[in-house]
Design a protein around this motif. Structure first.
Motif, PDB file in Angstrom:
ATOM      1  N   ALA A  45       0.824  -1.207   0.000  1.00 45.84           N
ATOM      2  CA  ALA A  45       0.000   0.000   0.000  1.00 45.84           C
ATOM      3  C   ALA A  45       0.859   1.258   0.000  1.00 45.84           C
ATOM      4  O   ALA A  45       1.900   1.319   0.646  1.00 45.84           O
ATOM      5  CB  ALA A  45      -0.920   0.006   1.210  1.00 45.84           C
ATOM      6  N   THR A  46       0.395   2.252  -0.754  1.00 43.98           N
ATOM      7  CA  THR A  46       0.979   3.588  -0.725  1.00 43.98           C
ATOM      8  C   THR A  46      -0.038   4.477  -0.022  1.00 43.98           C
ATOM      9  O   THR A  46      -1.175   4.596  -0.470  1.00 43.98           O
ATOM     10  CB  THR A  46       1.241   4.105  -2.153  1.00 43.98           C
ATOM     11  OG1 THR A  46       2.063   3.163  -2.834  1.00 43.98           O
ATOM     12  CG2 THR A  46       1.904   5.458  -2.127  1.00 43.98           C
ATOM     13  N   ILE A  47       0.348   5.081   1.072  1.00 42.85           N
ATOM     14  CA  ILE A  47      -0.574   5.811   1.927  1.00 42.85           C
ATOM     15  C   ILE A  47      -0.570   7.297   1.585  1.00 42.85           C
ATOM     16  O   ILE A  47       0.476   7.949   1.621  1.00 42.85           O
ATOM     17  CB  ILE A  47      -0.206   5.632   3.420  1.00 42.85           C
ATOM     18  CG1 ILE A  47       0.032   4.167   3.764  1.00 42.85           C
ATOM     19  CG2 ILE A  47      -1.263   6.266   4.317  1.00 42.85           C
ATOM     20  CD1 ILE A  47      -1.114   3.248   3.438  1.00 42.85           C
ATOM     21  N   ALA A  48      -1.754   7.829   1.251  1.00 40.11           N
ATOM     22  CA  ALA A  48      -1.884   9.258   0.939  1.00 40.11           C
ATOM     23  C   ALA A  48      -1.793  10.079   2.217  1.00 40.11           C
ATOM     24  O   ALA A  48      -2.357   9.709   3.246  1.00 40.11           O
ATOM     25  CB  ALA A  48      -3.215   9.513   0.246  1.00 40.11           C
ATOM     26  N   LYS A  49      -1.084  11.183   2.141  1.00 36.29           N
ATOM     27  CA  LYS A  49      -0.951  12.103   3.272  1.00 36.29           C
ATOM     28  C   LYS A  49      -1.939  13.270   3.179  1.00 36.29           C
ATOM     29  O   LYS A  49      -2.283  13.871   4.195  1.00 36.29           O
ATOM     30  CB  LYS A  49       0.471  12.666   3.355  1.00 36.29           C
ATOM     31  CG  LYS A  49       1.521  11.592   3.578  1.00 36.29           C
ATOM     32  CD  LYS A  49       1.352  10.950   4.913  1.00 36.29           C
ATOM     33  CE  LYS A  49       2.408   9.891   5.144  1.00 36.29           C
ATOM     34  NZ  LYS A  49       2.013   8.950   6.180  1.00 36.29           N
ATOM     35  N   PHE A  50      -2.365  13.600   1.942  1.00 34.65           N
ATOM     36  CA  PHE A  50      -3.337  14.681   1.771  1.00 34.65           C
ATOM     37  C   PHE A  50      -4.100  14.487   0.468  1.00 34.65           C
ATOM     38  O   PHE A  50      -3.688  13.728  -0.410  1.00 34.65           O
ATOM     39  CB  PHE A  50      -2.662  16.064   1.782  1.00 34.65           C
ATOM     40  CG  PHE A  50      -1.732  16.302   0.636  1.00 34.65           C
ATOM     41  CD1 PHE A  50      -2.200  16.759  -0.593  1.00 34.65           C
ATOM     42  CD2 PHE A  50      -0.365  16.082   0.773  1.00 34.65           C
ATOM     43  CE1 PHE A  50      -1.332  16.984  -1.647  1.00 34.65           C
ATOM     44  CE2 PHE A  50       0.505  16.308  -0.276  1.00 34.65           C
ATOM     45  CZ  PHE A  50       0.020  16.757  -1.490  1.00 34.65           C
TER      46      PHE A  50
END
Length: 170
Positions: free
Chosen positions: A101-106
């Protein structure tokens, strides 16, 4: 802090809950809930994105929207939240269950606002794009359900009869 740009017009109060569905090009579709409170010169609140795929954590963000705006662009910081508890999920813990998974910060969010609906489009720092359509919750309105008037004896009889049938079926 949130970056905001807007076009000013006369829009009714956004105070309250807005509920709808979203679709995303990269992730699953789901439920979108925006809750806004009137805090003077603006609305402040939260946004929840709850994917239909129950293995995907929900996303949560806080936003501020200036009053009297028909279109608004705002940057919303995001965190992942555990379903059922609402606890935030750290990057380390999500990597254990979703290693790729690539986690979005905004998310950069664009809102088109009218009195009864909000259209929303977003793009995250990880490249995920999505859109949604929200309608104002009718929780403060009169119920559309019709009631049944019963005396206490009629109510008591109907509930105890239902319990008797339920127990007999066991």
């Amino acid at each position: 802090m949130n970056q905001t740009s807007a076009v000013t017009t006369s829009v009714a109060s956004l105070n309250g809950q807005w509920i709808g569905i979203y679709s995303s090009k990269r992730n699953s579709d789901g439920l979108l809930v925006v809750e806004l409170d009137d805090v003077g010169s603006q609305y402040e609140g939260s946004v929840y994105a709850i994917a239909n795929d129950r293995t995907v954590p929900a996303s949560y963000g806080e936003l501020s929207i200036p009053k009297g705006q028909e279109t608004v662009s705002v940057r919303v910081p995001l965190v992942l939240v555990e379903r059922g508890t609402g606890n935030t999920i750290t990057d380390d813990s999500i990597k254990k269950t979703h290693p790729d998974a690539t986690i979005a910060k905004f998310a950069d969010v664009n809102l088109a606002i009218s009195e009864r609906e909000i259209q929303i489009h977003w793009s995250t720092d990880t490249g995920t794009r999505g859109e949604g359509f929200l309608k104002r919750s009718e929780g403060g309105e009169e119920s559309s359900l019709s009631s049944i008037e019963r005396s206490w004896d009629e109510f008591n009889w109907s509930t105890t009869s239902a319990l008797s049938v339920s127990r007999a079926g066991k």
